[in-house]
Design a protein around this motif. Structure first.
Motif: not given
Length: 229
Positions: A60-88
């Protein structure tokens, strides 16, 4: 200035009938902020980092990265977000043993669909920035531990992410190399207008961070400001 990362009232339970692993977490990260996350083993640090990286879904809760609501994204959209916006960046560099330094970065660029020109320009800029130009044709086995971690940092920056997540990036390094790696990471966060969270137990590294967030028993115990040298 908009936050790069916001986590509001985040809670995570592995199973519905178990106690939450993390709960009541509120974190906001702005561009140029370098934050340390610390606490005893089992306090929820890695779990929290995994949720910030869109690898683990909060209960539960709210999580956003660059104003994108991460919890509303599907699996494919999360993969794209990780590739574009997150470095590990992880405890070990996890470099591919059969790829030379420049090719480690090129591989990530290909996954993200960068053009050859963009990849080549970015690779040279990152290698120069991290003092690795003379190592670009070397395999990981020919690099020192500190050099391998610098390659890992370059790889994390390859897609120009807004958010860097580092999980004990100095755990396998001696003190001098560890501080060099963290200072490099901090400098690039500042210069590139990015944000970063670093999980660490090493109190000596707190001086390189803007804030230190202390976790205990799955909750934020307290937050301290740190003076960057």
């Amino acid at each position: 200035m908009n936050d790069v990362l916001t986590m509001e009232q985040i809670e995570f339970q592995a199973q519905a009938d178990q106690q939450p692993i993390v709960q009541h977490i509120d974190i906001a990260l702005r561009p140029q902020e370098f934050v340390a996350l610390t606490g005893p083993s089992g306090s929820g640090k890695s779990t929290l980092l995994s949720m910030a990286g869109a690898l683990l879904q909060p209960t539960s809760g709210a999580l956003s990265i660059n104003q994108t609501d991460v919890l509303r994204l599907n699996s494919q959209e999360k993969t794209k977000l990780r590739l574009q916006d997150i470095g590990f960046i992880f405890q070990s560099a996890h470099l591919l043993p059969y790829l030379k330094t420049a090719d480690q970065l090129r591989y990530v660029g290909k996954l993200a669909g960068l053009t050859k020109q963009t990849m080549d320009q970015r690779i040279q800029r990152l290698l120069h920035m991290l003092g690795l130009e003379h190592r670009q044709h070397h395999f990981p086995r020919h690099l020192s531990g500190g050099e391998q971690q610098r390659v890992a940092i370059a790889r994390a920056w390859m897609n120009d992410p807004s958010l860097i997540l580092a999980d004990e990036p100095t755990a396998s390094l001696d003190r001098e190399r560890g501080e060099q790696v963290v200072q490099t990471l901090r400098d690039q966060v500042k210069e590139s207008n990015k944000a970063a969270i670093m999980v660490t137990h090493d109190t000596r590294l707190f001086a390189y961070c803007d804030r230190v967030i202390y976790l205990d028993n799955g909750q934020i115990d307290h937050v301290e400001a740190s003076v960057v040298p």
